[in-house]
Design an enzyme around this catalytic site. Structure first.
Site, short mmCIF file in Angstrom:
data_model
loop_
_atom_site.label_atom_id
_atom_site.label_comp_id
_atom_site.label_asym_id
_atom_site.label_seq_id
_atom_site.Cartn_x
_atom_site.Cartn_y
_atom_site.Cartn_z
N ASP A 162 0.81 -1.21 0.00
CA ASP A 162 0.00 0.00 0.00
C ASP A 162 0.85 1.27 0.00
O ASP A 162 0.40 2.33 0.41
CB ASP A 162 -0.96 0.01 1.18
CG ASP A 162 -2.12 0.97 0.98
OD1 ASP A 162 -2.56 1.15 -0.17
OD2 ASP A 162 -2.58 1.57 1.97
N ASP A 213 -3.24 -4.77 -5.66
CA ASP A 213 -2.59 -3.45 -5.76
C ASP A 213 -1.10 -3.52 -6.05
O ASP A 213 -0.48 -2.49 -6.27
CB ASP A 213 -2.74 -2.62 -4.49
CG ASP A 213 -4.17 -2.32 -4.14
OD1 ASP A 213 -5.04 -2.54 -4.98
OD2 ASP A 213 -4.42 -1.86 -3.02
N ASP A 247 -14.77 -0.39 4.58
CA ASP A 247 -13.56 0.09 3.93
C ASP A 247 -12.76 1.01 4.84
O ASP A 247 -11.65 1.41 4.49
CB ASP A 247 -13.90 0.85 2.65
CG ASP A 247 -14.55 -0.04 1.61
OD1 ASP A 247 -14.11 -1.18 1.44
OD2 ASP A 247 -15.52 0.42 0.97
#
Length: 495
Positions: free
Chosen positions: A133, A171, A321
């Site tokens: 991330d 990601d 989230d």
């Protein structure tokens, strides 16, 4: 056999981008598992497809998931029948998000063995790449590439010879803005190693690499990132839309463009996360617990498209989230909203007039959006305003997270009176230049500095002495994020 708890409590707040993220599982009691076992398998039928996964594949439902725990603990909740039948019964991704090198092999073995005994295929999500991330809300993972390779090898050794689907590092290829060229090369090599190690240890495993989603990178840019990670020789395909809301047709078209940019290799196919995309993206593509979303296509390998191996629920529906609740928390209000917002539903309860939304049990997997944009602060700020009136009116507003130009905030309503509140409207005035862009647990409107929040169908009732949580908003600011004031509840001043 007890299925292990795999996930940590590393949460995340948000990013103001249509990117996304994470989910997980907590343990349920043995009696709850036994009670739910018969409902824990989705039967999928069909004829063999040309893809990597047979269309008759039946996916495994993890009995330690957060929704299973909530369902077992709340049999009297009016929303429980719908949540049990439409979410808990569906197979969802099992996230390996906690860097536990000493237990990862046994963790993987316990799950794959249990799934194989049931004749099902688990969907395992590997999420431990170094610099995960880009140091944002879901920062973490393995400390370095060598440690990651060792971790992945242990994970692979735990798979046995069972059929599994591995979603490899969401990601990791769509988000590399924080990496130097050498770090990017290390990541590419690590991902190539991971795919090859998994295949070598378990030839029945199917590995899919990160394609982001259709509103992120261009097909050619994503294909270049996948090619650098040796997708053609290390994977069985690509995945997209993990924890996002893009329409399935848009994702399939985008993924096919990515494969075309790769030269349409015959060994690569597509999987799409459809867990929450039933109504497509919210206006403006907010990714963090946007209102109005719905459950998407249930998990199936019978896609009718030889290029598409499966539609999967990689992100467990109902887990926050990071805006409505702490990231990864299972919230029954979010889960139920995904059901009632869909075009059709069964087992639709009507919440009792005096029941407030129960507090959610925290999930143990991180949740984060991944995007090229700046990550907000993960640490909550102190509550900017708490107003208490002389009557049955107590409304608390608190910033959940802030970042340059944006924020999320929660609103808590306490019914301090002796009668139930059946339907509520909260108003307040911002003292900065904030603009609300998205809300959950309420419908929101703004006129100048004044914001009006009105209950939605499932949270309009607050019992005497009850507290309503799960209401909040996301917004922007330019020069000031000053605390709001002038709170009212159903027209009564709370200040």
């Amino acid at each position: 056999m007890r299925v292990p708890d795999l996930f940590d409590r590393r949460g995340a707040s948000a990013r103001p981008d249509p990117a996304r993220r994470r989910r997980g599982a907590v343990a349920v009691g043995a009696s709850a598992v036994a009670m739910l076992t018969l409902a824990a398998v989705t039967q999928l039928t069909g004829v063999a497809a040309a893809g990597s996964i047979a269309s008759g594949t039946q996916f495994y439902v993890y009995p330690n998931s957060a929704v299973m725990k909530w369902d077992a603990a709340n049999p009297g909740d009016s929303r429980e029948p719908a949540i049990a039948s439409q979410i808990a019964s569906q197979p969802q991704g099992i996230w390996f998000a906690n860097y536990n090198p000493s237990t990862v092999q046994s963790d993987a073995s316990a799950i794959t063995s249990a799934a194989a005994a049931a004749g099902k295929t688990p969907v395992l999500v590997m999420y431990n790449i170094p610099n995960r991330d880009c140091g944002g809300a879901s920062t973490g993972g393995a400390p370095d590439t060598a440690s990651y390779k060792s971790y992945v090898q242990s994970f692979a050794n735990g798979l046995g010879t069972h059929q599994v689907i591995v979603i490899l590092e969401p990601d990791s290829l769509a988000l590399q803005t924080c990496l130097s060229s050498s770090q990017a090369a290390d990541r590419d090599a690590a991902l190539a190693f991971a795919g090859q190690a998994i295949h070598a240890a378990d030839p029945a495993a199917k590995v899919y690499m990160d394609a982001g989603h259709s509103s992120w990178n261009s097909p050619s840019a994503q294909a270049a990132a996948l090619n650098a990670a040796s997708v053609k020789t290390s994977a069985d395909g690509i995945f997209s839309n993990v924890s996002n809301f893009m329409n399935t047709s848009d994702e399939v078209n985008y993924d096919k463009q990515v494969l075309s940019a790769l030269g349409n290799p015959s060994n690569l196919h597509i999987v799409v996360d459809t867990s929450r995309n039933g109504n497509g993206p919210a206006p403006g593509n907010p990714w963090c617990d946007p209102s109005g979303r719905a459950l998407g296509q249930p998990p199936t390998a019978n896609t009718g498209d030889p290029a598409v191996d499966a539609y999967l629920w990689v992100k467990p529906p109902g887990e926050s989230d990071g805006c409505a609740d702490a990231a990864g928390t299972f919230d029954p209000a979010l889960a139920y909203a995904l059901i009632v917002n869909g075009p059709t539903r069964s087992s639709s309860p009507t919440p009792s007039a005096t029941s407030a939304s129960p507090s959610a049990s925290p999930s143990n997997s991180p949740s984060a959006s991944a995007s090229p944009s700046q990550s907000p602060s993960q640490s909550p700020s102190s509550s900017p305003s708490a107003s208490v009136g002389s009557g049955p009116c107590h409304v608390t507003y608190a910033n959940s997270s802030t970042w340059p130009g944006g924020f999320t905030a929660s609103v808590t309503i306490n019914n301090t009176g002796t009668a139930p509140i059946n339907g509520w409207t909260v108003t307040f005035r911002y003292n900065g230049d904030q603009k609300v862009t998205n809300a959950w647990g309420a419908t929101a409107s703004q006129s100048g500095a004044t914001v009006t929040l009105t209950n939605v169908s499932y949270d309009g009732s607050i019992a005497p002495g009850g507290t309503l949580t799960g209401v909040g908003m996301q917004g922007t600011w330019t020069s000031s994020n000053a605390a709001p004031s002038n709170f009212t509840l159903n027209g009564a001043a709370c200040s």
